[in-house]
Enzyme design. Structure first.
Site, PDB file in Angstrom:
ATOM      1  N   CYS A   1       4.940 -45.434  -6.848  1.00 25.93           N
ATOM      2  CA  CYS A   1       5.162 -45.479  -8.290  1.00 25.93           C
ATOM      3  C   CYS A   1       5.459 -46.902  -8.740  1.00 25.93           C
ATOM      4  O   CYS A   1       5.532 -47.831  -7.941  1.00 25.93           O
ATOM      5  CB  CYS A   1       6.322 -44.564  -8.668  1.00 25.93           C
ATOM      6  SG  CYS A   1       6.124 -42.862  -8.077  1.00 25.93           S
TER       7      CYS A   1
ATOM      8  N   ARG B   1       4.481 -42.861 -12.733  1.00 25.35           N
ATOM      9  CA  ARG B   1       4.524 -41.976 -11.567  1.00 25.35           C
ATOM     10  C   ARG B   1       3.176 -41.743 -10.903  1.00 25.35           C
ATOM     11  O   ARG B   1       2.179 -41.449 -11.574  1.00 25.35           O
ATOM     12  CB  ARG B   1       5.105 -40.611 -11.962  1.00 25.35           C
ATOM     13  CG  ARG B   1       5.317 -39.729 -10.729  1.00 25.35           C
ATOM     14  CD  ARG B   1       5.794 -38.346 -11.053  1.00 25.35           C
ATOM     15  NE  ARG B   1       6.088 -37.618  -9.817  1.00 25.35           N
ATOM     16  CZ  ARG B   1       5.991 -36.317  -9.660  1.00 25.35           C
ATOM     17  NH1 ARG B   1       5.638 -35.559 -10.674  1.00 25.35           N
ATOM     18  NH2 ARG B   1       6.262 -35.765  -8.494  1.00 25.35           N
ATOM     19  N   LEU B   2       3.180 -41.879  -9.585  1.00 25.48           N
ATOM     20  CA  LEU B   2       2.102 -41.377  -8.741  1.00 25.48           C
ATOM     21  C   LEU B   2       2.661 -40.135  -8.057  1.00 25.48           C
ATOM     22  O   LEU B   2       3.561 -40.226  -7.230  1.00 25.48           O
ATOM     23  CB  LEU B   2       1.677 -42.410  -7.700  1.00 25.48           C
ATOM     24  CG  LEU B   2       0.584 -41.959  -6.723  1.00 25.48           C
ATOM     25  CD1 LEU B   2      -0.742 -41.758  -7.460  1.00 25.48           C
ATOM     26  CD2 LEU B   2       0.410 -42.970  -5.593  1.00 25.48           C
ATOM     27  N   ALA B   3       2.151 -38.965  -8.413  1.00 27.17           N
ATOM     28  CA  ALA B   3       2.729 -37.702  -7.956  1.00 27.17           C
ATOM     29  C   ALA B   3       2.223 -37.350  -6.559  1.00 27.17           C
ATOM     30  O   ALA B   3       1.064 -36.980  -6.384  1.00 27.17           O
ATOM     31  CB  ALA B   3       2.394 -36.586  -8.940  1.00 27.17           C
ATOM     32  N   ILE B   4       3.116 -37.476  -5.575  1.00 24.60           N
ATOM     33  CA  ILE B   4       2.796 -37.114  -4.191  1.00 24.60           C
ATOM     34  C   ILE B   4       3.557 -35.852  -3.797  1.00 24.60           C
ATOM     35  O   ILE B   4       2.994 -34.928  -3.217  1.00 24.60           O
ATOM     36  CB  ILE B   4       3.166 -38.260  -3.217  1.00 24.60           C
ATOM     37  CG1 ILE B   4       2.430 -39.550  -3.601  1.00 24.60           C
ATOM     38  CG2 ILE B   4       2.855 -37.862  -1.779  1.00 24.60           C
ATOM     39  CD1 ILE B   4       0.942 -39.523  -3.403  1.00 24.60           C
TER      40      ILE B   4
ATOM     41  N   ASN C   1      10.897 -45.629  -6.708  1.00 26.95           N
ATOM     42  CA  ASN C   1       9.559 -45.807  -6.146  1.00 26.95           C
ATOM     43  C   ASN C   1       9.673 -45.583  -4.642  1.00 26.95           C
ATOM     44  O   ASN C   1      10.395 -46.319  -3.959  1.00 26.95           O
ATOM     45  CB  ASN C   1       9.047 -47.220  -6.424  1.00 26.95           C
ATOM     46  CG  ASN C   1       7.773 -47.534  -5.656  1.00 26.95           C
ATOM     47  OD1 ASN C   1       6.963 -46.653  -5.386  1.00 26.95           O
ATOM     48  ND2 ASN C   1       7.608 -48.792  -5.283  1.00 26.95           N
ATOM     49  N   GLY C   2       8.988 -44.565  -4.114  1.00 30.95           N
ATOM     50  CA  GLY C   2       9.030 -44.372  -2.672  1.00 30.95           C
ATOM     51  C   GLY C   2       9.103 -42.925  -2.260  1.00 30.95           C
ATOM     52  O   GLY C   2       8.855 -42.010  -3.062  1.00 30.95           O
TER      53      GLY C   2
ATOM     54  N   LEU D   1      -5.860 -44.728   7.483  1.00 33.23           N
ATOM     55  CA  LEU D   1      -6.691 -45.927   7.521  1.00 33.23           C
ATOM     56  C   LEU D   1      -6.951 -46.263   8.983  1.00 33.23           C
ATOM     57  O   LEU D   1      -6.013 -46.566   9.733  1.00 33.23           O
ATOM     58  CB  LEU D   1      -5.991 -47.096   6.819  1.00 33.23           C
ATOM     59  CG  LEU D   1      -5.576 -46.871   5.362  1.00 33.23           C
ATOM     60  CD1 LEU D   1      -5.001 -48.162   4.772  1.00 33.23           C
ATOM     61  CD2 LEU D   1      -6.744 -46.375   4.521  1.00 33.23           C
TER      62      LEU D   1
ATOM     63  N   ILE E   1     -13.358 -49.726   6.610  1.00 27.39           N
ATOM     64  CA  ILE E   1     -14.231 -50.599   5.829  1.00 27.39           C
ATOM     65  C   ILE E   1     -14.578 -51.821   6.660  1.00 27.39           C
ATOM     66  O   ILE E   1     -13.808 -52.264   7.517  1.00 27.39           O
ATOM     67  CB  ILE E   1     -13.568 -51.025   4.498  1.00 27.39           C
ATOM     68  CG1 ILE E   1     -14.598 -51.690   3.578  1.00 27.39           C
ATOM     69  CG2 ILE E   1     -12.364 -51.944   4.747  1.00 27.39           C
ATOM     70  CD1 ILE E   1     -14.112 -51.895   2.152  1.00 27.39           C
TER      71      ILE E   1
ATOM     72  N   THR F   1      -3.706 -65.686   4.554  1.00 23.80           N
ATOM     73  CA  THR F   1      -4.015 -64.535   5.402  1.00 23.80           C
ATOM     74  C   THR F   1      -3.818 -63.220   4.669  1.00 23.80           C
ATOM     75  O   THR F   1      -4.536 -62.244   4.895  1.00 23.80           O
ATOM     76  CB  THR F   1      -3.176 -64.568   6.698  1.00 23.80           C
ATOM     77  OG1 THR F   1      -3.673 -63.576   7.598  1.00 23.80           O
ATOM     78  CG2 THR F   1      -1.712 -64.316   6.419  1.00 23.80           C
TER      79      THR F   1
ATOM     80  N   ARG G   1      -6.963 -62.747   2.520  1.00 22.06           N
ATOM     81  CA  ARG G   1      -8.096 -62.405   3.383  1.00 22.06           C
ATOM     82  C   ARG G   1      -8.091 -60.923   3.751  1.00 22.06           C
ATOM     83  O   ARG G   1      -9.128 -60.259   3.744  1.00 22.06           O
ATOM     84  CB  ARG G   1      -8.043 -63.229   4.664  1.00 22.06           C
ATOM     85  CG  ARG G   1      -8.367 -64.700   4.522  1.00 22.06           C
ATOM     86  CD  ARG G   1      -8.147 -65.400   5.858  1.00 22.06           C
ATOM     87  NE  ARG G   1      -8.512 -66.810   5.824  1.00 22.06           N
ATOM     88  CZ  ARG G   1      -8.369 -67.637   6.859  1.00 22.06           C
ATOM     89  NH1 ARG G   1      -7.887 -67.165   8.005  1.00 22.06           N
ATOM     90  NH2 ARG G   1      -8.718 -68.897   6.772  1.00 22.06           N
TER      91      ARG G   1
ATOM     92  N   SER H   1      -0.934 -45.856   7.612  1.00 17.55           N
ATOM     93  CA  SER H   1      -1.495 -47.124   8.062  1.00 17.55           C
ATOM     94  C   SER H   1      -0.671 -47.676   9.224  1.00 17.55           C
ATOM     95  O   SER H   1       0.455 -47.244   9.456  1.00 17.55           O
ATOM     96  CB  SER H   1      -1.540 -48.114   6.891  1.00 17.55           C
ATOM     97  OG  SER H   1      -2.323 -49.245   7.197  1.00 17.55           O
ATOM     98  N   GLY H   2      -1.231 -48.656   9.933  1.00 22.12           N
ATOM     99  CA  GLY H   2      -0.625 -49.104  11.190  1.00 22.12           C
ATOM    100  C   GLY H   2       0.165 -50.394  11.128  1.00 22.12           C
ATOM    101  O   GLY H   2       0.443 -50.986  12.174  1.00 22.12           O
TER     102      GLY H   2
END
Length: 590
Positions: free
Chosen positions: A2, A50-53, A75-76, A231, A267, A316, A319, A341-342
């Site tokens: 968010c 808000r991003l509703a997760i 946010n989180g 990812l 990607i 970096t 990039r 993600s890693g």
């Protein structure tokens, strides 16, 4: 993920000021396109995009306690929210949001509750009963947060710099693992793990304990009410995340709603190392794999947007952010709002190729500590902002608090690269998942050489960026860089080119001071450059700059344009200075 914006103690309480706060909050709407909310109390404003997760139907923010005297914008994600709710049975919850526990924990414990939270978060909480407020950021700085001050005495907090840079006289990146208290009048560190002091640990290596801790870290991040994926670059870190998620997905609540086949995303340029490796891992794990391609020109065309969203001119970071930015747009178009993600593994285990040259275990361990402390300026910033630019949330299991504490308590002798013993970089985590009976990954993937994301998407990506920058930055421009940019002076044409774009969006001195600097080779800190005398002649953050280590290292040391020494003293925000801001700032109260 968010977007939050809080302005506290404004001199102006007019309708025009409220409209201004709403306007600035909209600059964060890419982070939270699902809903907007604002709470106004006298001269205090808390806004939220808000991003509703979790709980998409009823978890809109700001959030409140029972009588709405405590207001919080967050946010989180709080992964242990169910456990915390069970301890707050005397409280009435209004929503199913994982973040609502923050308001009730504050009621029970005052300001001393932040360490109870297991997750990634940044939040601002207002207690309207006495008009006090606190703000806090997670242990490592996975979620972004900025702190600013207005000329009218107001204090500002924002998920991104763009929402406060125009209205604040000064602003900084809020230090990770800290809390700001209006009552105490400044910042203090709430996160105090043993490794933070950089003392050398001596715990023996236990591969099963390490494996179990990481599996728990992945499983808890499968908490979601919306479609998600992983990812997958085909490197060790993302492949382990995918392998563990795939193995345990069927046991989770999300599988009942969205199915038990894992989605993976990759990607790269046509024929890149990552695309080949990711396809092989996806086939092995049986995931529903989505492969995206981009061209060097498409990446170059996106650079201005990338720098605007990531709010950095670090070479970096830009990039690596560009392909991640392009991939996130594709992911969102498929209806996916959350990815694993890693990030973090290389910092914890010394996975960057320059760690091959660590002179001893003490230097090795101290460098990993420095790298973790700086993550919020680099990989965490990239992973969060490049994905949230398109309304996608990135979760990072390697940066789980419990996992970090276990991994950083390990005797660093076990992490050292020892070719005579068959130990390559990150051997301890590779070996922990080397199970012949129930293999997680094919052996050659499990022991694939470290490939930085910006390299793995295709070696011609970085080469193309350098060529493009050389066409737009002349030798004389670089020669006079120290006069044009006396702070954090760019030393390459690529760095100069990114700096000009950054300055267009963020021209204030406070903005440029939020970006770290200093010499680096293969993503090292400035201190680690001293490990090999040859590196000082080949300063480039690409993994291929690790001469004598990377299988496809640069064969020739590139010509370096001489840049005059900066006539103005550095501002203290070189790599070490930026991450140690908390220790030096007079704002802090330990």
């Amino acid at each position: 993920m968010c977007g939050i914006l809080a302005v506290l103690g404004c001199a102006d309480v007019s309708l025009a000021k409220r409209a201004r706060i709403i306007e600035l909050s909209r600059r964060l709407r890419h982070r939270g396109p699902d809903w907007s909310g604002i709470h106004c109390f006298q001269d205090c404003y808390l806004a939220h995009q808000r991003l509703a997760i979790m709980d998409p139907a009823s978890g809109d923010q700001p959030l409140y306690n029972e009588d709405k005297t405590v207001v919080v914008t967050v946010n989180g994600e709080i992964y242990n929210h169910e456990e915390l709710r069970a301890k707050l049975q005397s409280h009435k919850f209004r929503t199913g949001s994982d973040c609502e526990v923050i308001a009730h924990l504050y009621e029970e414990h005052g300001e001393e509750f932040v360490d109870m939270l297991d997750g990634m978060f940044s939040f601002v909480l207002l207690d309207t009963r006495d008009k006090s407020f606190i703000a806090a950021r997670d242990a490592i700085g996975i979620t972004p947060l900025y702190l600013g001050w207005g000329l009218d005495g107001s204090v500002w907090f924002s998920s991104e710099m763009k929402a406060l840079s125009d209205d604040c006289e000064r602003f900084i990146s809020f230090p990770p693992g800290h809390i700001y208290s209006s009552k105490a009048g400044g910042l203090r560190r709430w996160y105090n793990p043993p490794w933070y002091s950089e003392s050398i640990p001596s715990t023996p290596y236990d591969p099963l304990a390490l494996r179990e801790a990481f599996e728990k870290a992945v499983i808890k991040r499968l908490m979601t009410d919306v479609p998600f994926g992983v990812l997958l670059s085909g490197g060790l870190d993302s492949s382990l995340v995918a392998a563990v998620a795939s193995r345990h997905l069927a046991e989770t609540k999300v599988a009942k709603q969205w199915g038990s086949q894992l989605h993976t995303f990759c990607i790269g340029l046509e024929g890149s190392p990552d695309l080949r490796a990711a396809k092989e891992v996806a086939d092995y794990l049986g995931t529903l794999h989505h492969e995206f391609h981009f061209t060097v020109q498409e990446g170059i065309d996106a650079l201005e947007e990338v720098i605007y969203h990531t709010e950095t001119y670090d070479v970096t970071t830009i990039r690596a952010s560009t392909p991640m930015f392009l991939m996130s747009r594709k992911i969102k178009s498929l209806g996916v709002k959350m990815v694993l993600s890693g990030e973090g593994s290389d910092e914890i285990f010394g996975g960057y190729l320059y760690f091959h040259k660590a002179p001893n275990k003490e230097e090795f361990h101290r460098e990993t500590c420095r790298k973790i402390k700086a993550l919020h300026l680099y990989d965490c910033l990239r992973a969060n902002k490049a994905t949230s630019a398109w309304g996608v949330e990135a979760r990072v299991p390697f940066l789980d608090k419990s996992f970090i504490n276990l991994a950083m308590d390990l005797d660093p002798e076990w992490k050292m690269v020892k070719r005579d013993l068959g130990r390559i970089e990150k051997w301890v985590i590779r070996n922990a998942f080397d199970d012949d009976k129930q293999p997680y990954l094919p052996k050659h993937i499990l022991y694939r050489q470290k490939e930085q994301f910006s390299d793995g998407v295709g070696y011609s990506w970085i080469d193309g960026l350098k060529d493009y920058a050389s066409q737009h930055v002349s030798d004389s421009m670089l020669m006079n860089a120290s006069f044009v940019y006396p702070e954090n002076t760019p030393t390459t044409k690529e760095g100069y080119f990114y700096r000009t774009i950054f300055e267009k969006f963020f021209p204030k001195n406070a903005a440029r001071s939020t970006v770290p600097g200093g010499p680096s080779v293969a993503c090292s800190t400035a201190k680690a450059v001293e490990w090999d005398a040859a590196w000082s002649k080949n300063l480039d953050p690409s993994g291929r700059a690790a001469l004598g280590v990377h299988d496809a290292a640069y064969e020739d040391v590139p010509e370096k344009t001489t840049v005059p020494e900066n006539p103005i003293a550095a501002n203290g925000f070189a790599v070490a200075g930026a991450v140690e801001f908390a220790a030096a700032s007079p704002l802090l109260r330990e």
